[in-house]
Design a protein around this motif. Structure first.
Motif, PDB file in Angstrom:
ATOM      1  N   ASP A 253       0.815  -1.223   0.000  1.00 40.45           N
ATOM      2  CA  ASP A 253       0.000   0.000   0.000  1.00 40.45           C
ATOM      3  C   ASP A 253       0.844   1.267   0.000  1.00 40.45           C
ATOM      4  OD1 ASP A 253       1.039  -0.261   2.520  1.00 40.45           O
ATOM      5  OD2 ASP A 253      -0.834   0.132   3.593  1.00 40.45           O
ATOM      6  N   HIS A 254       2.157   1.107  -0.218  1.00 41.54           N
ATOM      7  CA  HIS A 254       3.024   2.283  -0.213  1.00 41.54           C
ATOM      8  C   HIS A 254       4.191   2.085  -1.188  1.00 41.54           C
ATOM      9  CE1 HIS A 254       4.190   6.087   1.634  1.00 41.54           C
ATOM     10  NE2 HIS A 254       5.450   5.677   1.581  1.00 41.54           N
ATOM     11  N   LYS A 255       3.845   1.761  -2.429  1.00 41.28           N
ATOM     12  CA  LYS A 255       4.875   1.564  -3.447  1.00 41.28           C
ATOM     13  C   LYS A 255       5.379   2.917  -3.954  1.00 41.28           C
ATOM     14  CE  LYS A 255       2.429  -2.545  -5.169  1.00 41.28           C
ATOM     15  NZ  LYS A 255       1.037  -2.198  -4.756  1.00 41.28           N
ATOM     16  N   VAL A 256       6.558   2.900  -4.540  1.00 45.79           N
ATOM     17  CA  VAL A 256       7.077   4.131  -5.133  1.00 45.79           C
ATOM     18  C   VAL A 256       6.240   4.476  -6.362  1.00 45.79           C
ATOM     19  CG1 VAL A 256       9.421   3.712  -4.310  1.00 45.79           C
ATOM     20  CG2 VAL A 256       8.750   2.922  -6.579  1.00 45.79           C
ATOM     21  N   ILE A 257       6.136   5.759  -6.652  1.00 47.69           N
ATOM     22  CA  ILE A 257       5.338   6.189  -7.801  1.00 47.69           C
ATOM     23  C   ILE A 257       6.216   6.643  -8.960  1.00 47.69           C
ATOM     24  CG2 ILE A 257       3.268   6.763  -6.496  1.00 47.69           C
ATOM     25  CD1 ILE A 257       4.209   9.660  -6.427  1.00 47.69           C
ATOM     26  N   GLU A 258       7.524   6.728  -8.740  1.00 48.56           N
ATOM     27  CA  GLU A 258       8.441   7.118  -9.814  1.00 48.56           C
ATOM     28  C   GLU A 258       8.806   5.869 -10.617  1.00 48.56           C
ATOM     29  OE1 GLU A 258       8.937   7.830  -6.618  1.00 48.56           O
ATOM     30  OE2 GLU A 258       8.402   9.956  -6.608  1.00 48.56           O
ATOM     31  N   ILE A 259       7.843   5.363 -11.356  1.00 48.30           N
ATOM     32  CA  ILE A 259       8.034   4.134 -12.118  1.00 48.30           C
ATOM     33  C   ILE A 259       7.741   4.396 -13.593  1.00 48.30           C
ATOM     34  CG2 ILE A 259       7.436   2.648 -10.161  1.00 48.30           C
ATOM     35  CD1 ILE A 259       4.677   2.244 -11.560  1.00 48.30           C
ATOM     36  N   GLY A 260       8.139   3.445 -14.419  1.00 48.97           N
ATOM     37  CA  GLY A 260       7.841   3.554 -15.839  1.00 48.97           C
ATOM     38  C   GLY A 260       8.733   4.553 -16.536  1.00 48.97           C
ATOM     39  N   THR A 261       8.503   4.692 -17.822  1.00 50.53           N
ATOM     40  CA  THR A 261       9.316   5.575 -18.651  1.00 50.53           C
ATOM     41  C   THR A 261       8.419   6.540 -19.419  1.00 50.53           C
ATOM     42  OG1 THR A 261      11.013   3.858 -18.919  1.00 50.53           O
ATOM     43  CG2 THR A 261      11.018   5.665 -20.508  1.00 50.53           C
ATOM     44  N   THR A 262       8.595   7.803 -19.168  1.00 46.89           N
ATOM     45  CA  THR A 262       7.943   8.917 -19.870  1.00 46.89           C
ATOM     46  C   THR A 262       6.522   8.600 -20.335  1.00 46.89           C
ATOM     47  OG1 THR A 262       9.080   8.254 -21.919  1.00 46.89           O
ATOM     48  CG2 THR A 262      10.124   9.941 -20.563  1.00 46.89           C
ATOM     49  N   CYS A 263       6.344   8.468 -21.655  1.00 52.12           N
ATOM     50  CA  CYS A 263       4.987   8.406 -22.212  1.00 52.12           C
ATOM     51  C   CYS A 263       4.250   7.107 -21.896  1.00 52.12           C
ATOM     52  CB  CYS A 263       5.030   8.618 -23.726  1.00 52.12           C
ATOM     53  SG  CYS A 263       6.025   7.427 -24.628  1.00 52.12           S
ATOM     54  N   TYR A 264       4.890   6.157 -21.222  1.00 51.61           N
ATOM     55  CA  TYR A 264       4.226   4.893 -20.880  1.00 51.61           C
ATOM     56  C   TYR A 264       3.753   4.869 -19.423  1.00 51.61           C
ATOM     57  CZ  TYR A 264       6.949   3.910 -25.057  1.00 51.61           C
ATOM     58  OH  TYR A 264       7.507   3.988 -26.308  1.00 51.61           O
ATOM     59  N   ARG A 265       3.950   5.965 -18.707  1.00 51.95           N
ATOM     60  CA  ARG A 265       3.591   6.000 -17.288  1.00 51.95           C
ATOM     61  C   ARG A 265       2.077   6.056 -17.121  1.00 51.95           C
ATOM     62  NH1 ARG A 265       6.423  10.084 -13.541  1.00 51.95           N
ATOM     63  NH2 ARG A 265       5.520   8.607 -12.049  1.00 51.95           N
ATOM     64  N   PRO A 266       1.520   5.269 -16.217  1.00 53.83           N
ATOM     65  CA  PRO A 266       0.066   5.248 -16.006  1.00 53.83           C
ATOM     66  C   PRO A 266      -0.399   6.460 -15.211  1.00 53.83           C
ATOM     67  CG  PRO A 266       1.141   3.738 -14.500  1.00 53.83           C
ATOM     68  CD  PRO A 266       2.213   4.259 -15.404  1.00 53.83           C
ATOM     69  N   PRO A 267      -1.619   6.934 -15.444  1.00 54.17           N
ATOM     70  CA  PRO A 267      -2.075   8.178 -14.819  1.00 54.17           C
ATOM     71  C   PRO A 267      -2.229   8.096 -13.309  1.00 54.17           C
ATOM     72  CG  PRO A 267      -3.877   7.098 -15.978  1.00 54.17           C
ATOM     73  CD  PRO A 267      -2.626   6.369 -16.354  1.00 54.17           C
ATOM     74  N   GLU A 268      -2.554   6.942 -12.751  1.00 37.71           N
ATOM     75  CA  GLU A 268      -2.746   6.870 -11.303  1.00 37.71           C
ATOM     76  C   GLU A 268      -1.458   7.200 -10.547  1.00 37.71           C
ATOM     77  OE1 GLU A 268      -2.894   2.473 -12.763  1.00 37.71           O
ATOM     78  OE2 GLU A 268      -3.409   4.473 -13.478  1.00 37.71           O
ATOM     79  N   THR A 269      -0.299   6.801 -11.109  1.00 35.96           N
ATOM     80  CA  THR A 269       0.964   7.123 -10.429  1.00 35.96           C
ATOM     81  C   THR A 269       1.296   8.602 -10.562  1.00 35.96           C
ATOM     82  OG1 THR A 269       2.348   6.609 -12.373  1.00 35.96           O
ATOM     83  CG2 THR A 269       1.825   4.804 -10.863  1.00 35.96           C
ATOM     84  N   LEU A 270       0.808   9.237 -11.626  1.00 36.01           N
ATOM     85  CA  LEU A 270       1.057  10.671 -11.803  1.00 36.01           C
ATOM     86  C   LEU A 270       0.323  11.509 -10.761  1.00 36.01           C
ATOM     87  CD1 LEU A 270       0.726  10.855 -15.699  1.00 36.01           C
ATOM     88  CD2 LEU A 270       2.822  10.688 -14.355  1.00 36.01           C
ATOM     89  N   PHE A 271      -0.697  10.906 -10.123  1.00 38.28           N
ATOM     90  CA  PHE A 271      -1.457  11.594  -9.082  1.00 38.28           C
ATOM     91  C   PHE A 271      -1.189  11.018  -7.698  1.00 38.28           C
ATOM     92  CE2 PHE A 271      -3.952  12.534 -12.924  1.00 38.28           C
ATOM     93  CZ  PHE A 271      -3.962  13.914 -12.838  1.00 38.28           C
ATOM     94  N   GLY A 272      -0.047  10.354  -7.551  1.00 38.27           N
ATOM     95  CA  GLY A 272       0.415   9.961  -6.225  1.00 38.27           C
ATOM     96  C   GLY A 272      -0.187   8.704  -5.640  1.00 38.27           C
TER      97      GLY A 272
END
Length: 387
Positions: A253-272
Motif C-alpha cells: 500500500d506504499h509503493k514508489v510512484i516514480e516508475i515507468g518511462t515517460t509516455c508509458y507511465r500510467p495516470p494513477e501514479t502521476l497523481f500519487g
C-alpha cells in the motif's frame, strides 16, 4: 567534461603500464603512444570525471602470444562509453573484460547499468552482460536476478539469466544475447509480426502477474527479439515489485510512484497513488501496442519528459476525467489538489487513424482511466487481435 592535466597524466601512465605488461616485446615508446591514444578517446567519451576514471580502471589490454601468463582477467568499474556509431568488429580487441568474459563490447546504457556484449569462452555463444554498481531504489539488481531465476525461460517468454558474479563491487548479470528490441522493429514501420510478438509479451505478463510481480517498466526497449519474427522476451526487471520480494520500505500500500518511462507511465501514479497493482503494466503495454501499430507515441511527455506535460497529453486525448468518470481518483492524494482545463475525449479512430479495428479495440480496453476496467493479461490473450 574537464579532467585535470595531472589526472590525465597519471591515467596515461597507468594505461601505458597495462599495455607494457600485456606485451613484453613492445617498446616503452610504443606503449606510451598507444596509451595516449586510448586516454584521449576516454577523455572524449567520458560524461564525468568518475566516468573517466571508470574507463581507465576497466581497461585491460588483450595479452599477446608471448606475454607472461597469469595476467588478471577481471576489471574494475564498468566502462560507461556512449554507444558507438559502429560496433567494433567481432575480433577487434576492446581491452574490457569481466571475469572470464574477454573482449567485451559496449552495447547500451541504462539509468543504473551498462550492457556489454561478449562471447562465452566455453560455449562460444554470444551473451549480454548487465553491469551494475550503485543503484537507488526501486532499482535492485539482486532482486532482478532472484526474480529471473524463477520466472525466466523460453516457455514463459521472460529473459533467462545464465549466471551472476560480483567483481570489485560490481554486480554482473549474464543473459543470452538477442540482437533486436521492439524499438528496432518499430523504426522500420509496422510489422506483420506484431500480433505474434505481442501475444508472447502478453504470455510473459500473464505469468509475471500470476506470480505476484509487477514489472513497472513496460516499454519497447524492454522487449527483446531473436529475429524480426520473434520470439520475444520481456527483460529488465530491475525496478520490478514482487509480493514476496520487495524493499522493506515499499509495502503493497506504499509503493514508489516514480516508475515507468515517460509516455508509458500510467495516470494513477502521476497523481500519487501508491496502492497500484498489475494494471500499471497493462496501461503501459497498451501504449506500446498503440505506438507500434500507429507509428507514433500515443501520449507525449514533451522534450523534458515532465509529468504535467504527460497529464495534459492524456487529458487532451482521453478527455479530462472527473470523480464521476474516474471514481478511483477519489483515493489519489494529488488529484483534488489541481484544477484542470476540461478537454473532450477524442474518438479512438482519431487517436489511432492507422490502426485496425481489432487492435484499436484492444488498446481501448487497456488504456482506460479506470484500473478496474483495464483488461488483464489473460483477457488480452483471448482478444481476436492476438489470434
Amino acid at each position: 567534461m574537464v579532467v585535470s592535466i595531472s589526472a590525465r597524466f597519471r591515467a596515461t601512465g597507468q594505461l601505458s603500464a597495462k599495455i607494457a605488461r600485456s606485451n613484453i616485446n613492445i617498446s616503452p615508446g610504443d606503449a606510451l603512444a598507444q596509451a595516449k591514444a586510448i586516454e584521449k578517446d576516454f577523455a572524449k567519451n567520458a560524461s564525468s570525471e568518475d566516468h573517466y576514471n571508470s574507463l581507465v580502471a576497466a581497461f585491460q589490454p588483450e595479452p599477446q602470444n608471448d606475454s607472461p601468463s597469469g595476467l588478471p582477467t577481471t576489471t574494475g568499474n564498468s566502462a560507461r562509453l556512449e554507444p558507438p556509431q559502429l560496433e567494433p568488429a567481432e575480433d577487434e580487441p576492446t581491452g574490457i573484460s569481466f571475469g572470464r568474459y574477454r573482449n567485451c563490447k559496449h552495447h547500451s546504457m541504462g539509468g543504473s547499468s551498462t550492457i556489454f556484449k561478449s562471447r562465452d569462452p566455453a560455449s562460444k555463444e554470444l551473451v549480454a552482460l548487465k553491469v551494475t554498481s550503485n543503484w537507488v531504489q526501486p532499482h535492485d539488481a539482486h532482486r532482478e536476478s532472484r526474480l529471473l531465476k524463477r520466472l525466466g525461460g523460453d516457455e514463459t517468454h521472460i529473459l533467462t539469466i545464465l549466471e551472476t558474479e560480483t567483481l570489485r563491487g560490481e554486480f554482473i548479470l549474464v543473459f543470452p544475447y538477442y540482437p533486436l528490441t521492439l524499438v528496432d522493429i518499430m523504426e522500420k514501420g509496422r510489422s506483420s509480426h506484431l500480433p505474434r510478438i505481442f501475444r508472447q509479451v502478453a504470455k510473459a505478463l500473464s505469468f509475471v502477474h500470476a506470480n505476484g510481480v509487477i514489472h513497472r517498466d513496460i516499454k519497447p526497449g524492454n522487449i527483446l527479439l531473436k529475429s524480426e519474427e520473434g520470439p520475444a522476451f520481456l527483460c529488465d526487471f530491475g525496478t520490478a515489485w514482487a509480493m514476496d520480494d520487495h524493499h522493506p520500505d515499499e509495502k503493497a500500500d506504499h509503493k514508489v510512484i516514480e516508475i515507468g518511462t515517460t509516455c508509458y507511465r500510467p495516470p494513477e501514479t502521476l497523481f500519487g497513488f501508491r496502492e497500484y497493482g498489475t494494471e500499471v503494466d497493462i496501461w503501459a503495454f497498451g501504449c506500446v501496442i498503440a505506438e507500434a501499430e500507429n507509428g507514433a507515441p500515443l501520449f507525449e511527455a514533451g522534450e523534458l519528459g515532465t509529468d504535467l506535460r504527460l497529464i495534459l497529453s492524456i487529458f487532451q486525448s482521453l478527455g479530462t476525467p472527473t470523480l464521476n468518470t474516474w471514481p478511483e481518483a477519489n483515493r489519489f492524494p494529488d488529484f483534488s489538489k489541481m484544477l484542470f482545463n476540461e478537454f473532450p475525449s477524442q474518438p479512438w479512430q482519431t487517436l489511432l487513424p492507422n490502426v485496425s479495428s481489432e487492435a484499436l479495440n484492444l488498446v481501448e480496453n487497456m488504456v482506460t482511466y479506470s484500473q478496474q476496467k483495464r483488461f488483464s493479461a489473460d483477457q488480452i490473450l483471448k482478444h481476436p487481435y492476438l489470434m
